[in-house]
Write an enzyme that holds these catalytic residues in place. Sequence first.
Site, short mmCIF file in Angstrom:
data_model
loop_
_atom_site.label_atom_id
_atom_site.label_comp_id
_atom_site.label_asym_id
_atom_site.label_seq_id
_atom_site.Cartn_x
_atom_site.Cartn_y
_atom_site.Cartn_z
N GLY A 102 -64.34 29.52 -8.64
CA GLY A 102 -65.34 30.07 -7.73
C GLY A 102 -65.78 29.02 -6.72
CG HIS A 511 -46.96 49.23 25.32
ND1 HIS A 511 -47.22 49.68 26.59
CD2 HIS A 511 -46.63 50.32 24.59
CE1 HIS A 511 -47.08 51.00 26.63
NE2 HIS A 511 -46.71 51.42 25.42
#
Length: 615
Positions: A102, A511
């Site tokens: 953590g 594009h």
Amino acid sequence: MCGIVGYIGHRDASSIVLEGLKKLEYRGYDSAGLALYDGQKLNVTKTKGKVATLENKLLTTGNTNSSIGIGHTRWATHGEPNDKNSHPHYSNSGELVIIHNGIIENYDSIRKELIKRGYKFKSDTDTEVLINLIEEIQNKTQLKLGEAVQLALKEIVGAYAIAVFDIKKPNELVVAKLGSPLAVGIGKNEYFIGSDASPFLEFTNRAIYLEDGQVAAIRLNKPIKIWEIDNNKPTPVVVQELKMSLEATEKGGYDHFMLKEIYEQPSAIRDTYRGRLLTDEKIIKMAGIEDNIEKFINADRIIIVACGTSWHAGLVAEYILEDLTRTPVEVEYASEFRYRNPIITSQDVIIAISQSGETADTLAAIKIAKENSAFVFGVCNVVGSTIARETHAGAYTHAGPEIGVASTKAFTTQITVLTLIALKLGLAKKTINNKTFEELITELNQIPEKLEETLNCNKIAMDIAKVYKNSQNCLFLGRGYNFPVALEGALKLKEISYIHAEGYPAAEMKHGPIALIDENMPIIVVAINKGHYEKTVSNIQEIKARKGKVIAVVTKGDVTVKELANHVIEIPETLETLSPLLTTIPLQLFSYHTAVLLNKNVDQPRNLAKSVTVE
Ligand code: M6R
């Protein structure tokens, strides 16, 4: 996103912890370490690199004799991956030792305070700060280890699953959890700890999953004591009987977990719909949906939150859900959703998708949705995971353990669950008729068989990988339901072969990406005979006109694309809605073989971890 393992009992702790770390390496693998107490001395062995490096180091130090031990396999957050930052970390007195998964967000201010009080630090980690804070509290208060850990955690902002022991009391392990997973295995006069149950499955199938905000004292020959960090309230100990098998977590003859998991997809999908898809009765049974059907029917919109591959499954689901239920669907990266002040109402249904059920960003998105009174439904693979528990209701994918860091069977089983949901809702809302429903469930039932047939393309995928393995770039194109498949194909190639790849809707090519095309550029196009087939054929013509190399995934028997493409991979005919379940397979195999041919670590690609429990 690290793996933590612990043991206390009558066996040799070093081998249990070491073997456990190997099973948890999917959670992080930039450094590893373990701490053992031999009755006289705390022996901490740690190293940069994998558990195999740790094992070698341990052989040379010979520090293995112990009945208590904790170990850690790391994915670095605070401090670069090196020996000194590897876990376990011990306190200044050398008596307390800790492993931590953590992040402690306020570690810097605590560290400065401790330095003022004379503490010295050997590493750059937040974890070393925590173990010294615990020591400082113990010294000041003379409290037992469990209570000192509890007080320290009250000062902490962040996320953790920790295990701590004190060499003065070597019959006790203290563990605590907030935001990161932690399981305790219960044997006969012995206890195990793991980030999940895999390190102890061969010894016991009895486990306790600690809840967020709980601390536990695990003492030899005594019952476990669990209580709330915030208010000291004792919590009942709930022991679960685990049904997963150890075999399912091993490679079973395949060279890599990823390949095994690709090949498991037919059975995984069968497991996903087993007991839910009842083709004879022509019904779909899903308790999580049935119990909350009004919420789904009356929803103004469905918002899907997820990350990575799960997000791609969400995009496929957007097409399926909107088509079959006519409910507007939005698909959000959980990491963006959580920070952009989203508009959420009690009329929204949120679907959180996560293989691990532990992804920090997805969890945070769920929290925001709940705070805004939305109904939150989870689609997770890992049973009992945090997301599965934090959601109001849900449906498991039942894919079995996915160990390879690159998600494969998680993706197709997530799509399967979401398709079942869409079909069930479509019928309930009457946005599809019985005929469409029956046609789709009949075909869904045949998908595992068609998937088995699709897997026969393995050799072709390998041959194509041989041709393009040295490419610098690769484009993946698809339309409609197969646009997210293109995104997923590109993600797979990037993460395991480190070749730059982009996924695009085929029509978007002109594009911008078309500028990249030359004779060296492989372009993988999903061009099945459904949807806008002719339009895709035109896109392939455009690529060929620029000398790009086309690898096309086509429907069996295709003639037109075969004449144009440099390579084709055939998949069986299926309905467009279900086609991603098949078109994904050749893309997974192409990435897999490319990475193998390039000698990359397929199951544990660099810089990645299986479950991303930090933001
Ligand atoms: O466990 P989750 O499904 O929540 O994980 C989400 C992503 O971290 C995960 O899909 C990641 O993108 C995989 N490495 C993709 O293969």
